[in-house]
Design a protein around this motif. Structure first.
Motif, PDB file in Angstrom:
ATOM      1  N   HIS A 208       0.821  -1.198   0.000  1.00  0.00           N
ATOM      2  CA  HIS A 208       0.000   0.000   0.000  1.00  0.00           C
ATOM      3  C   HIS A 208       0.858   1.251   0.000  1.00  0.00           C
ATOM      4  O   HIS A 208       1.879   1.327   0.697  1.00  0.00           O
ATOM      5  CB  HIS A 208      -0.926   0.025   1.220  1.00  0.00           C
ATOM      6  CG  HIS A 208      -1.819   1.231   1.267  1.00  0.00           C
ATOM      7  ND1 HIS A 208      -1.439   2.420   1.854  1.00  0.00           N
ATOM      8  CD2 HIS A 208      -3.067   1.432   0.771  1.00  0.00           C
ATOM      9  CE1 HIS A 208      -2.421   3.301   1.714  1.00  0.00           C
ATOM     10  NE2 HIS A 208      -3.418   2.729   1.081  1.00  0.00           N
ATOM     11  N   GLU A 209       0.445   2.225  -0.811  1.00  0.00           N
ATOM     12  CA  GLU A 209       1.095   3.534  -0.839  1.00  0.00           C
ATOM     13  C   GLU A 209       0.003   4.601  -0.685  1.00  0.00           C
ATOM     14  O   GLU A 209      -1.171   4.360  -0.965  1.00  0.00           O
ATOM     15  CB  GLU A 209       1.835   3.760  -2.158  1.00  0.00           C
ATOM     16  CG  GLU A 209       2.834   2.685  -2.533  1.00  0.00           C
ATOM     17  CD  GLU A 209       4.077   2.701  -1.665  1.00  0.00           C
ATOM     18  OE1 GLU A 209       4.303   3.730  -0.982  1.00  0.00           O
ATOM     19  OE2 GLU A 209       4.803   1.695  -1.669  1.00  0.00           O
ATOM     20  N   ALA A 210       0.419   5.783  -0.247  1.00  0.00           N
ATOM     21  CA  ALA A 210      -0.503   6.926  -0.146  1.00  0.00           C
ATOM     22  C   ALA A 210       0.126   8.126  -0.839  1.00  0.00           C
ATOM     23  O   ALA A 210       1.351   8.299  -0.810  1.00  0.00           O
ATOM     24  CB  ALA A 210      -0.807   7.248   1.314  1.00  0.00           C
ATOM     25  N   LEU A 211      -0.714   8.924  -1.465  1.00  0.00           N
ATOM     26  CA  LEU A 211      -0.257  10.136  -2.141  1.00  0.00           C
ATOM     27  C   LEU A 211      -1.094  11.299  -1.633  1.00  0.00           C
ATOM     28  O   LEU A 211      -2.317  11.287  -1.741  1.00  0.00           O
ATOM     29  CB  LEU A 211      -0.413   9.996  -3.654  1.00  0.00           C
ATOM     30  CG  LEU A 211       0.119  11.152  -4.512  1.00  0.00           C
ATOM     31  CD1 LEU A 211       1.626  11.299  -4.347  1.00  0.00           C
ATOM     32  CD2 LEU A 211      -0.239  10.944  -5.978  1.00  0.00           C
ATOM     33  N   VAL A 212      -0.425  12.287  -1.060  1.00  0.00           N
ATOM     34  CA  VAL A 212      -1.107  13.471  -0.536  1.00  0.00           C
ATOM     35  C   VAL A 212      -1.245  14.501  -1.648  1.00  0.00           C
ATOM     36  O   VAL A 212      -0.288  14.779  -2.379  1.00  0.00           O
ATOM     37  CB  VAL A 212      -0.334  14.070   0.651  1.00  0.00           C
ATOM     38  CG1 VAL A 212      -1.020  15.345   1.156  1.00  0.00           C
ATOM     39  CG2 VAL A 212      -0.218  13.043   1.779  1.00  0.00           C
TER      40      VAL A 212
END
Length: 514
Positions: A208-212
Protein backbone atom coordinates in the motif's frame (compact mmCIF):
# COMPACT_ATOMS: atom_id res chain seq x y z
CA UNK A 1 5.48 35.30 -20.83
CA UNK A 2 5.36 31.55 -21.36
CA UNK A 3 2.66 30.10 -19.14
CA UNK A 4 3.46 26.49 -19.94
CA UNK A 5 5.74 24.30 -17.82
CA UNK A 6 8.56 22.49 -19.53
CA UNK A 7 7.13 19.77 -21.75
CA UNK A 8 4.09 21.68 -23.04
CA UNK A 9 5.33 24.97 -24.48
CA UNK A 10 6.14 24.77 -28.15
CA UNK A 11 4.48 21.39 -28.63
CA UNK A 12 2.87 21.07 -32.05
CA UNK A 13 -0.90 20.96 -32.22
CA UNK A 14 -2.04 17.38 -31.74
CA UNK A 15 -3.14 15.42 -33.59
CA UNK A 16 -2.89 18.16 -36.23
CA UNK A 17 -3.99 21.71 -36.97
CA UNK A 18 -7.25 22.49 -35.18
CA UNK A 19 -9.76 25.30 -35.60
CA UNK A 20 -13.15 26.36 -34.33
CA UNK A 21 -16.18 25.66 -36.49
CA UNK A 22 -19.80 26.60 -35.90
CA UNK A 23 -21.34 24.84 -38.89
CA UNK A 24 -24.18 22.36 -38.63
CA UNK A 25 -23.45 18.72 -37.86
CA UNK A 26 -21.95 16.73 -40.71
CA UNK A 27 -24.11 14.50 -42.88
CA UNK A 28 -24.66 10.91 -41.91
CA UNK A 29 -21.64 8.65 -42.05
CA UNK A 30 -22.07 5.86 -44.60
CA UNK A 31 -21.58 2.33 -43.36
CA UNK A 32 -20.81 3.29 -39.73
CA UNK A 33 -18.33 1.13 -37.87
CA UNK A 34 -16.51 1.25 -34.56
CA UNK A 35 -13.34 3.36 -34.38
CA UNK A 36 -13.42 4.39 -38.02
CA UNK A 37 -12.73 7.48 -40.10
CA UNK A 38 -14.38 8.44 -43.37
CA UNK A 39 -13.14 10.62 -46.20
CA UNK A 40 -14.44 13.75 -44.48
CA UNK A 41 -12.41 13.00 -41.32
CA UNK A 42 -15.56 12.12 -39.37
CA UNK A 43 -14.67 9.64 -36.68
CA UNK A 44 -16.67 7.36 -34.40
CA UNK A 45 -15.08 5.82 -31.34
CA UNK A 46 -16.30 3.09 -29.01
CA UNK A 47 -15.23 4.14 -25.51
CA UNK A 48 -17.56 2.34 -23.13
CA UNK A 49 -15.63 0.14 -20.67
CA UNK A 50 -18.76 -2.04 -20.50
CA UNK A 51 -17.88 -3.08 -24.07
CA UNK A 52 -14.12 -3.38 -23.62
CA UNK A 53 -11.07 -1.13 -23.80
CA UNK A 54 -11.33 2.28 -25.44
CA UNK A 55 -9.28 2.79 -28.60
CA UNK A 56 -8.17 6.35 -29.37
CA UNK A 57 -5.70 5.48 -32.12
CA UNK A 58 -8.02 6.88 -34.86
CA UNK A 59 -7.21 10.34 -33.46
CA UNK A 60 -3.49 9.94 -34.13
CA UNK A 61 -1.97 11.28 -37.34
CA UNK A 62 -5.16 12.52 -38.97
CA UNK A 63 -4.53 14.45 -42.16
CA UNK A 64 -6.43 17.68 -42.66
CA UNK A 65 -6.98 18.43 -39.00
CA UNK A 66 -9.96 18.40 -36.68
CA UNK A 67 -12.22 21.27 -35.74
CA UNK A 68 -13.06 22.16 -32.15
CA UNK A 69 -16.74 22.35 -31.29
CA UNK A 70 -17.76 25.53 -29.40
CA UNK A 71 -20.93 23.89 -28.11
CA UNK A 72 -18.78 21.20 -26.52
CA UNK A 73 -16.69 23.90 -24.85
CA UNK A 74 -19.96 25.28 -23.47
CA UNK A 75 -20.81 21.76 -22.24
CA UNK A 76 -17.54 21.66 -20.31
CA UNK A 77 -18.11 25.04 -18.72
CA UNK A 78 -21.72 24.24 -17.81
CA UNK A 79 -21.37 20.63 -16.62
CA UNK A 80 -17.63 19.74 -16.56
CA UNK A 81 -18.05 17.25 -19.42
CA UNK A 82 -19.11 17.08 -23.05
CA UNK A 83 -22.57 15.61 -23.55
CA UNK A 84 -22.31 12.24 -25.28
CA UNK A 85 -22.14 11.18 -28.02
CA UNK A 86 -20.37 14.45 -28.84
CA UNK A 87 -16.72 15.21 -28.13
CA UNK A 88 -14.55 18.31 -27.97
CA UNK A 89 -14.08 17.86 -31.74
CA UNK A 90 -16.97 18.58 -34.09
CA UNK A 91 -16.34 15.52 -36.25
CA UNK A 92 -15.55 12.98 -33.51
CA UNK A 93 -18.44 11.14 -31.86
CA UNK A 94 -18.10 8.69 -28.99
CA UNK A 95 -20.25 5.59 -28.50
CA UNK A 96 -20.38 5.54 -24.71
CA UNK A 97 -22.82 3.46 -22.66
CA UNK A 98 -26.33 3.88 -24.07
CA UNK A 99 -25.20 4.59 -27.65
CA UNK A 100 -24.97 1.81 -30.18
CA UNK A 101 -21.52 1.88 -31.86
CA UNK A 102 -23.08 0.42 -35.00
CA UNK A 103 -25.45 3.37 -35.48
CA UNK A 104 -24.86 6.78 -37.00
CA UNK A 105 -23.89 9.09 -34.13
CA UNK A 106 -23.17 12.15 -36.28
CA UNK A 107 -26.66 12.99 -37.49
CA UNK A 108 -29.10 10.62 -35.77
CA UNK A 109 -27.87 9.59 -32.29
CA UNK A 110 -30.27 7.54 -30.16
CA UNK A 111 -29.87 6.81 -26.45
CA UNK A 112 -31.03 3.60 -24.81
CA UNK A 113 -29.95 2.97 -21.22
CA UNK A 114 -29.32 -0.71 -20.52
CA UNK A 115 -29.68 -0.65 -16.72
CA UNK A 116 -33.04 1.01 -16.16
CA UNK A 117 -34.55 0.99 -12.69
CA UNK A 118 -37.99 0.79 -14.33
CA UNK A 119 -38.97 -1.28 -16.12
CA UNK A 120 -36.39 -3.59 -14.55
CA UNK A 121 -36.07 -7.34 -15.10
CA UNK A 122 -37.99 -9.65 -12.80
CA UNK A 123 -35.42 -10.50 -10.16
CA UNK A 124 -35.69 -13.40 -7.69
CA UNK A 125 -37.32 -12.72 -4.34
CA UNK A 126 -35.17 -12.45 -1.23
CA UNK A 127 -36.69 -15.62 0.21
CA UNK A 128 -35.85 -17.67 -2.89
CA UNK A 129 -32.07 -17.29 -2.76
CA UNK A 130 -29.41 -18.48 -0.36
CA UNK A 131 -27.38 -15.47 0.79
CA UNK A 132 -24.15 -17.43 1.16
CA UNK A 133 -24.48 -18.79 -2.38
CA UNK A 134 -25.21 -15.25 -3.56
CA UNK A 135 -22.04 -13.93 -1.93
CA UNK A 136 -19.97 -16.79 -3.32
CA UNK A 137 -21.24 -16.08 -6.85
CA UNK A 138 -20.55 -12.35 -6.49
CA UNK A 139 -17.03 -13.06 -5.24
CA UNK A 140 -16.32 -15.53 -8.03
CA UNK A 141 -17.58 -13.21 -10.76
CA UNK A 142 -15.65 -10.27 -9.35
CA UNK A 143 -12.44 -12.32 -9.25
CA UNK A 144 -13.00 -13.43 -12.83
CA UNK A 145 -13.63 -9.82 -13.84
CA UNK A 146 -10.34 -8.75 -12.26
CA UNK A 147 -8.49 -11.52 -14.07
CA UNK A 148 -9.99 -10.68 -17.45
CA UNK A 149 -9.58 -6.92 -17.18
CA UNK A 150 -5.95 -7.05 -16.00
CA UNK A 151 -4.74 -9.51 -18.63
CA UNK A 152 -1.50 -8.17 -20.04
CA UNK A 153 -0.70 -5.99 -17.02
CA UNK A 154 2.66 -6.81 -15.47
CA UNK A 155 2.64 -4.26 -12.64
CA UNK A 156 -0.96 -3.24 -11.81
CA UNK A 157 -1.94 -0.66 -9.21
CA UNK A 158 -5.36 -0.57 -7.53
CA UNK A 159 -6.85 2.85 -6.78
CA UNK A 160 -8.09 2.29 -3.23
CA UNK A 161 -10.35 5.16 -2.21
CA UNK A 162 -11.48 3.63 1.07
CA UNK A 163 -15.08 3.20 -0.09
CA UNK A 164 -17.19 0.09 -0.50
CA UNK A 165 -16.34 -0.61 -4.12
CA UNK A 166 -12.57 -0.35 -3.81
CA UNK A 167 -12.57 -2.41 -0.59
CA UNK A 168 -14.65 -5.19 -2.13
CA UNK A 169 -12.45 -4.99 -5.22
CA UNK A 170 -9.31 -5.25 -3.09
CA UNK A 171 -10.55 -8.59 -1.73
CA UNK A 172 -10.82 -9.94 -5.28
CA UNK A 173 -7.50 -8.36 -6.33
CA UNK A 174 -5.68 -10.02 -3.42
CA UNK A 175 -6.91 -13.41 -4.64
CA UNK A 176 -6.33 -12.97 -8.38
CA UNK A 177 -3.59 -10.31 -8.68
CA UNK A 178 -1.58 -10.43 -5.43
CA UNK A 179 1.23 -8.63 -7.29
CA UNK A 180 -0.89 -5.46 -7.37
CA UNK A 181 -0.07 -2.42 -5.25
CA UNK A 182 -2.74 -0.24 -3.64
CA UNK A 183 -2.68 3.55 -3.85
CA UNK A 184 -4.85 5.89 -1.77
CA UNK A 185 -5.17 9.61 -2.47
CA UNK A 186 -5.55 12.09 0.36
CA UNK A 187 -7.27 15.16 -1.00
CA UNK A 188 -8.74 16.55 2.20
CA UNK A 189 -9.11 15.88 5.90
CA UNK A 190 -12.84 15.24 5.58
CA UNK A 191 -12.17 12.01 3.69
CA UNK A 192 -8.97 10.75 5.33
CA UNK A 193 -9.31 7.00 4.90
CA UNK A 194 -5.60 6.34 4.45
CA UNK A 195 -5.20 4.46 7.74
CA UNK A 196 -8.25 2.28 7.04
CA UNK A 197 -7.23 1.61 3.45
CA UNK A 198 -3.70 0.72 4.53
CA UNK A 199 -5.05 -1.67 7.17
CA UNK A 200 -7.24 -3.41 4.61
CA UNK A 201 -4.36 -3.76 2.14
CA UNK A 202 -2.02 -5.17 4.77
CA UNK A 203 -4.59 -7.68 6.01
CA UNK A 204 -5.00 -8.82 2.41
CA UNK A 205 -1.25 -9.05 1.89
CA UNK A 206 -1.15 -6.20 -0.65
CA UNK A 207 1.44 -3.44 -0.69
CA UNK A 208 0.00 0.00 0.00
CA UNK A 209 1.09 3.53 -0.84
CA UNK A 210 -0.50 6.93 -0.15
CA UNK A 211 -0.26 10.14 -2.14
CA UNK A 212 -1.11 13.47 -0.54
CA UNK A 213 -2.70 16.03 -2.84
CA UNK A 214 -0.36 18.89 -3.75
CA UNK A 215 -2.27 21.06 -6.23
CA UNK A 216 0.76 22.60 -7.94
CA UNK A 217 2.40 19.21 -8.52
CA UNK A 218 -0.85 17.70 -9.81
CA UNK A 219 -1.40 20.60 -12.19
CA UNK A 220 2.13 20.42 -13.56
CA UNK A 221 1.64 16.71 -14.16
CA UNK A 222 -1.61 17.41 -16.00
CA UNK A 223 0.01 20.06 -18.19
CA UNK A 224 2.82 17.67 -19.05
CA UNK A 225 0.34 15.11 -20.42
CA UNK A 226 -2.01 17.58 -22.14
CA UNK A 227 -0.44 17.25 -25.63
CA UNK A 228 -0.99 13.48 -25.50
CA UNK A 229 -4.55 13.45 -24.09
CA UNK A 230 -6.83 12.29 -26.91
CA UNK A 231 -9.99 14.17 -25.88
CA UNK A 232 -11.09 16.53 -23.12
CA UNK A 233 -13.16 16.22 -19.96
CA UNK A 234 -13.08 18.47 -16.90
CA UNK A 235 -14.16 16.00 -14.23
CA UNK A 236 -13.53 17.39 -10.75
CA UNK A 237 -11.23 14.44 -10.02
CA UNK A 238 -9.27 14.74 -13.29
CA UNK A 239 -6.27 16.40 -11.64
CA UNK A 240 -6.32 13.79 -8.88
CA UNK A 241 -6.22 11.11 -11.56
CA UNK A 242 -3.43 12.85 -13.46
CA UNK A 243 -1.46 12.99 -10.20
CA UNK A 244 -2.11 9.32 -9.41
CA UNK A 245 -1.47 8.01 -12.92
CA UNK A 246 1.82 9.90 -13.15
CA UNK A 247 2.87 8.54 -9.76
CA UNK A 248 2.07 5.01 -10.90
CA UNK A 249 4.00 5.41 -14.16
CA UNK A 250 7.02 6.89 -12.38
CA UNK A 251 6.96 3.99 -9.89
CA UNK A 252 7.15 1.37 -12.63
CA UNK A 253 3.46 0.51 -12.87
CA UNK A 254 1.94 -0.34 -16.23
CA UNK A 255 -1.75 -0.56 -15.37
CA UNK A 256 -4.49 1.03 -13.26
CA UNK A 257 -7.37 -0.89 -11.67
CA UNK A 258 -10.35 1.36 -10.95
CA UNK A 259 -13.46 0.45 -8.95
CA UNK A 260 -15.80 2.67 -10.98
CA UNK A 261 -18.87 1.40 -12.77
CA UNK A 262 -21.24 -0.49 -10.46
CA UNK A 263 -23.59 2.28 -9.31
CA UNK A 264 -25.75 2.19 -12.42
CA UNK A 265 -26.69 -1.48 -12.08
CA UNK A 266 -26.73 -1.75 -8.28
CA UNK A 267 -28.90 1.36 -8.04
CA UNK A 268 -28.43 4.82 -6.61
CA UNK A 269 -30.68 5.96 -3.74
CA UNK A 270 -31.45 9.68 -3.76
CA UNK A 271 -31.03 11.21 -0.31
CA UNK A 272 -33.21 14.05 0.98
CA UNK A 273 -30.54 16.70 0.37
CA UNK A 274 -30.27 15.84 -3.32
CA UNK A 275 -34.04 15.64 -3.70
CA UNK A 276 -34.35 19.16 -2.30
CA UNK A 277 -31.61 20.50 -4.57
CA UNK A 278 -33.14 18.97 -7.68
CA UNK A 279 -36.53 20.47 -6.82
CA UNK A 280 -34.92 23.86 -6.23
CA UNK A 281 -33.44 23.92 -9.74
CA UNK A 282 -35.88 26.06 -11.70
CA UNK A 283 -33.88 27.57 -14.54
CA UNK A 284 -34.42 31.05 -13.10
CA UNK A 285 -32.27 33.78 -14.63
CA UNK A 286 -30.49 35.30 -11.64
CA UNK A 287 -29.57 39.01 -11.54
CA UNK A 288 -26.03 39.64 -12.73
CA UNK A 289 -23.61 40.02 -9.82
CA UNK A 290 -25.99 38.54 -7.23
CA UNK A 291 -23.57 35.79 -6.19
CA UNK A 292 -20.69 38.25 -5.85
CA UNK A 293 -22.66 40.57 -3.58
CA UNK A 294 -21.32 40.75 -0.04
CA UNK A 295 -21.84 38.82 2.20
CA UNK A 296 -23.25 36.21 -0.20
CA UNK A 297 -20.03 35.97 -2.18
CA UNK A 298 -18.13 34.79 0.88
CA UNK A 299 -20.46 31.87 1.63
CA UNK A 300 -20.09 28.65 -0.35
CA UNK A 301 -23.50 27.41 0.81
CA UNK A 302 -25.28 30.65 -0.17
CA UNK A 303 -23.63 30.70 -3.61
CA UNK A 304 -24.34 27.01 -4.21
CA UNK A 305 -28.00 27.27 -3.25
CA UNK A 306 -28.64 30.42 -5.27
CA UNK A 307 -26.85 29.02 -8.31
CA UNK A 308 -29.06 25.91 -8.06
CA UNK A 309 -32.12 28.10 -8.68
CA UNK A 310 -30.72 28.95 -12.11
CA UNK A 311 -29.94 25.37 -13.15
CA UNK A 312 -31.85 22.75 -15.11
CA UNK A 313 -33.34 20.25 -12.65
CA UNK A 314 -31.79 17.22 -14.35
CA UNK A 315 -28.38 18.88 -14.69
CA UNK A 316 -28.43 19.55 -10.93
CA UNK A 317 -27.84 15.82 -10.49
CA UNK A 318 -24.36 16.39 -11.91
CA UNK A 319 -21.75 17.20 -9.24
CA UNK A 320 -19.93 20.43 -8.56
CA UNK A 321 -20.31 24.17 -9.02
CA UNK A 322 -20.19 25.22 -12.67
CA UNK A 323 -20.69 28.30 -14.78
CA UNK A 324 -24.22 29.57 -15.38
CA UNK A 325 -25.59 29.89 -18.90
CA UNK A 326 -25.14 33.67 -18.77
CA UNK A 327 -21.51 33.28 -17.68
CA UNK A 328 -20.84 30.76 -20.44
CA UNK A 329 -22.18 33.14 -23.09
CA UNK A 330 -19.97 35.93 -21.74
CA UNK A 331 -16.92 33.66 -21.56
CA UNK A 332 -17.33 32.52 -25.15
CA UNK A 333 -18.48 35.87 -26.49
CA UNK A 334 -21.64 34.53 -28.09
CA UNK A 335 -24.98 32.89 -27.11
CA UNK A 336 -23.98 29.23 -27.13
CA UNK A 337 -25.17 27.92 -23.74
CA UNK A 338 -28.68 27.29 -25.07
CA UNK A 339 -27.23 24.92 -27.69
CA UNK A 340 -25.45 23.02 -24.94
CA UNK A 341 -28.66 22.69 -22.94
CA UNK A 342 -30.44 21.49 -26.09
CA UNK A 343 -28.19 18.44 -26.17
CA UNK A 344 -30.26 17.01 -23.31
CA UNK A 345 -32.97 16.26 -25.88
CA UNK A 346 -31.27 13.06 -26.99
CA UNK A 347 -31.96 11.67 -23.49
CA UNK A 348 -35.58 12.86 -23.25
CA UNK A 349 -37.20 9.54 -24.17
CA UNK A 350 -35.11 7.66 -21.64
CA UNK A 351 -35.86 10.21 -18.93
CA UNK A 352 -39.57 10.06 -19.77
CA UNK A 353 -39.46 6.33 -19.09
CA UNK A 354 -38.20 6.83 -15.53
CA UNK A 355 -40.79 6.76 -12.77
CA UNK A 356 -38.74 7.74 -9.73
CA UNK A 357 -36.00 10.04 -8.48
CA UNK A 358 -33.77 6.99 -8.25
CA UNK A 359 -34.36 6.23 -11.92
CA UNK A 360 -33.47 9.76 -13.02
CA UNK A 361 -30.44 9.71 -10.76
CA UNK A 362 -29.32 6.43 -12.31
CA UNK A 363 -29.55 7.89 -15.82
CA UNK A 364 -27.67 11.02 -14.71
CA UNK A 365 -24.90 8.84 -13.29
CA UNK A 366 -24.67 6.86 -16.51
CA UNK A 367 -24.31 10.08 -18.53
CA UNK A 368 -21.77 11.64 -16.16
CA UNK A 369 -19.76 8.43 -15.84
CA UNK A 370 -19.62 8.02 -19.62
CA UNK A 371 -18.61 11.62 -20.27
CA UNK A 372 -16.53 12.52 -17.21
CA UNK A 373 -15.76 9.79 -14.71
CA UNK A 374 -14.46 7.14 -17.11
CA UNK A 375 -12.70 9.63 -19.41
CA UNK A 376 -10.63 11.06 -16.55
CA UNK A 377 -8.98 7.66 -16.34
CA UNK A 378 -9.10 6.77 -20.02
CA UNK A 379 -7.55 10.03 -21.21
CA UNK A 380 -4.81 10.27 -18.57
CA UNK A 381 -3.72 6.64 -18.81
CA UNK A 382 -3.78 6.88 -22.61
CA UNK A 383 -1.49 9.91 -22.41
CA UNK A 384 0.95 7.99 -20.21
CA UNK A 385 0.82 4.68 -22.08
CA UNK A 386 -0.77 2.82 -19.15
CA UNK A 387 -3.40 0.10 -19.38
CA UNK A 388 -6.77 0.65 -17.69
CA UNK A 389 -9.01 -1.92 -15.97
CA UNK A 390 -12.61 -1.45 -14.78
CA UNK A 391 -13.57 -4.86 -13.31
CA UNK A 392 -17.05 -3.67 -12.25
CA UNK A 393 -17.84 -3.01 -15.93
CA UNK A 394 -17.36 -6.69 -16.76
CA UNK A 395 -20.36 -7.89 -18.75
CA UNK A 396 -20.87 -11.16 -16.87
CA UNK A 397 -20.67 -9.48 -13.46
CA UNK A 398 -22.88 -6.49 -14.28
CA UNK A 399 -25.56 -8.57 -16.03
CA UNK A 400 -25.69 -11.06 -13.16
CA UNK A 401 -26.13 -8.31 -10.56
CA UNK A 402 -28.74 -6.46 -12.62
CA UNK A 403 -30.81 -9.54 -13.46
CA UNK A 404 -30.27 -12.15 -10.74
CA UNK A 405 -29.65 -10.35 -7.43
CA UNK A 406 -32.77 -9.63 -5.31
CA UNK A 407 -33.80 -6.00 -4.99
CA UNK A 408 -33.12 -6.06 -1.25
CA UNK A 409 -29.46 -6.87 -1.95
CA UNK A 410 -29.18 -3.92 -4.35
CA UNK A 411 -30.86 -1.30 -2.14
CA UNK A 412 -32.13 -2.41 1.26
CA UNK A 413 -35.40 -1.44 2.93
CA UNK A 414 -33.71 1.42 4.79
CA UNK A 415 -32.48 2.91 1.52
CA UNK A 416 -28.81 1.88 1.89
CA UNK A 417 -27.09 1.02 -1.36
CA UNK A 418 -25.17 -2.14 -2.20
CA UNK A 419 -25.96 -4.36 0.81
CA UNK A 420 -24.48 -7.27 -1.17
CA UNK A 421 -21.13 -5.46 -1.39
CA UNK A 422 -21.29 -4.50 2.28
CA UNK A 423 -21.84 -8.15 3.23
CA UNK A 424 -18.98 -9.22 0.97
CA UNK A 425 -16.70 -6.90 2.95
CA UNK A 426 -18.15 -7.88 6.33
CA UNK A 427 -17.60 -11.55 5.59
CA UNK A 428 -13.87 -10.85 5.19
CA UNK A 429 -13.23 -8.07 7.70
CA UNK A 430 -16.21 -7.61 9.95
CA UNK A 431 -17.78 -4.17 10.21
CA UNK A 432 -15.52 -1.41 8.92
CA UNK A 433 -16.22 2.29 9.52
CA UNK A 434 -15.63 3.41 5.94
CA UNK A 435 -18.26 1.01 4.63
CA UNK A 436 -20.79 3.49 6.03
CA UNK A 437 -19.16 6.66 4.62
CA UNK A 438 -18.04 6.67 1.01
CA UNK A 439 -14.45 7.68 0.31
CA UNK A 440 -13.38 9.58 -2.79
CA UNK A 441 -10.47 11.29 -4.51
CA UNK A 442 -11.19 14.93 -3.73
CA UNK A 443 -8.99 17.71 -5.03
CA UNK A 444 -7.97 20.90 -3.24
CA UNK A 445 -9.71 23.42 -5.50
CA UNK A 446 -8.88 26.49 -3.43
CA UNK A 447 -5.27 25.33 -3.15
CA UNK A 448 -5.03 25.09 -6.93
CA UNK A 449 -6.31 28.64 -7.34
CA UNK A 450 -3.82 29.91 -4.76
CA UNK A 451 -0.91 28.13 -6.45
CA UNK A 452 -1.68 28.60 -10.13
CA UNK A 453 -3.91 31.66 -10.57
CA UNK A 454 -1.36 33.71 -12.52
CA UNK A 455 -0.53 30.77 -14.77
CA UNK A 456 -4.17 30.17 -15.68
CA UNK A 457 -4.61 33.92 -16.20
CA UNK A 458 -1.76 33.77 -18.71
CA UNK A 459 -3.50 30.90 -20.49
CA UNK A 460 -6.64 33.03 -20.67
CA UNK A 461 -4.69 35.91 -22.23
CA UNK A 462 -3.27 33.56 -24.88
CA UNK A 463 -6.73 32.12 -25.56
CA UNK A 464 -8.54 35.47 -25.74
CA UNK A 465 -9.73 34.84 -29.31
CA UNK A 466 -11.21 31.53 -28.28
CA UNK A 467 -12.64 32.51 -24.88
CA UNK A 468 -12.78 36.31 -24.85
CA UNK A 469 -14.45 36.58 -21.45
CA UNK A 470 -12.04 34.40 -19.46
CA UNK A 471 -9.56 37.14 -18.56
CA UNK A 472 -12.31 39.43 -17.31
CA UNK A 473 -13.90 36.69 -15.22
CA UNK A 474 -10.59 35.77 -13.63
CA UNK A 475 -9.71 39.36 -12.82
CA UNK A 476 -13.16 40.05 -11.37
CA UNK A 477 -12.96 36.97 -9.11
CA UNK A 478 -9.29 36.99 -8.13
CA UNK A 479 -10.15 37.82 -4.53
CA UNK A 480 -12.84 35.14 -4.22
CA UNK A 481 -10.77 32.02 -4.74
CA UNK A 482 -10.99 31.09 -1.06
CA UNK A 483 -14.65 30.20 -1.71
CA UNK A 484 -14.88 26.71 -3.21
CA UNK A 485 -17.85 27.83 -5.33
CA UNK A 486 -15.65 30.19 -7.34
CA UNK A 487 -12.58 27.96 -7.08
CA UNK A 488 -14.59 25.21 -8.81
CA UNK A 489 -15.15 27.47 -11.79
CA UNK A 490 -11.48 28.43 -11.78
CA UNK A 491 -10.70 24.70 -11.89
CA UNK A 492 -12.75 24.31 -15.08
CA UNK A 493 -10.80 27.10 -16.77
CA UNK A 494 -7.53 25.62 -15.51
CA UNK A 495 -8.39 22.31 -17.18
CA UNK A 496 -9.93 23.59 -20.40
CA UNK A 497 -7.69 26.48 -21.45
CA UNK A 498 -4.29 24.72 -21.74
CA UNK A 499 -5.78 21.74 -23.54
CA UNK A 500 -7.45 23.98 -26.12
CA UNK A 501 -4.30 26.02 -26.53
CA UNK A 502 -2.23 22.91 -27.16
CA UNK A 503 -4.55 22.07 -30.07
CA UNK A 504 -4.98 25.55 -31.42
CA UNK A 505 -1.49 26.96 -31.82
CA UNK A 506 -1.95 29.34 -28.87
CA UNK A 507 -5.35 30.30 -30.39
CA UNK A 508 -3.88 32.36 -33.23
CA UNK A 509 -5.09 29.89 -35.88
CA UNK A 510 -8.62 29.73 -34.51
CA UNK A 511 -11.54 30.97 -36.51
CA UNK A 512 -13.15 33.70 -34.37
CA UNK A 513 -16.49 32.96 -32.77
CA UNK A 514 -19.30 34.85 -34.42
Amino acid sequence: MNAYPEGLSGMPASPSSVSMNTANEANAMPDPAVATQDAANRIKLSASPYRGNADFTPLVGITGGLKLDPVSIADLLRNAFVYPPHSIYRDVKVASLGFDPERDLHSAPEYRFSYRSSPAPARPGEESVDEEALLQTYHRLLCEAVSRSTTGMHAPWLLQSGGKDSTSLAIAVAETRPDARCLTYLGGREEDEVASARSVARQLGLRHEALVCKPARAYDRYLAMVPRMPLLSADFALLSYADLATEIAQSGGDGVIDGLGSDIYFGTPVDLRRQVLVRMARGIRLPSGLLEASPLGRSFVACFVLATLGMDSFERYFPGSRFSDQEVDRLLGRPVAAQSRQRLQVFKDELAATVSDEGRRRVSLAIAEAAAAFPKGQYTTSALGLRQAYPFCDAQLSEWVYRHVPDTHLIDREGHNKPLVRKHITRRFGELPYVKAKGCFRFDLCGLAAARFDQVHAFAVQASELMPGAVGWLEAHRGRMGNKFFASKFYLLAIILPWLLSRAGASRSLEPLE
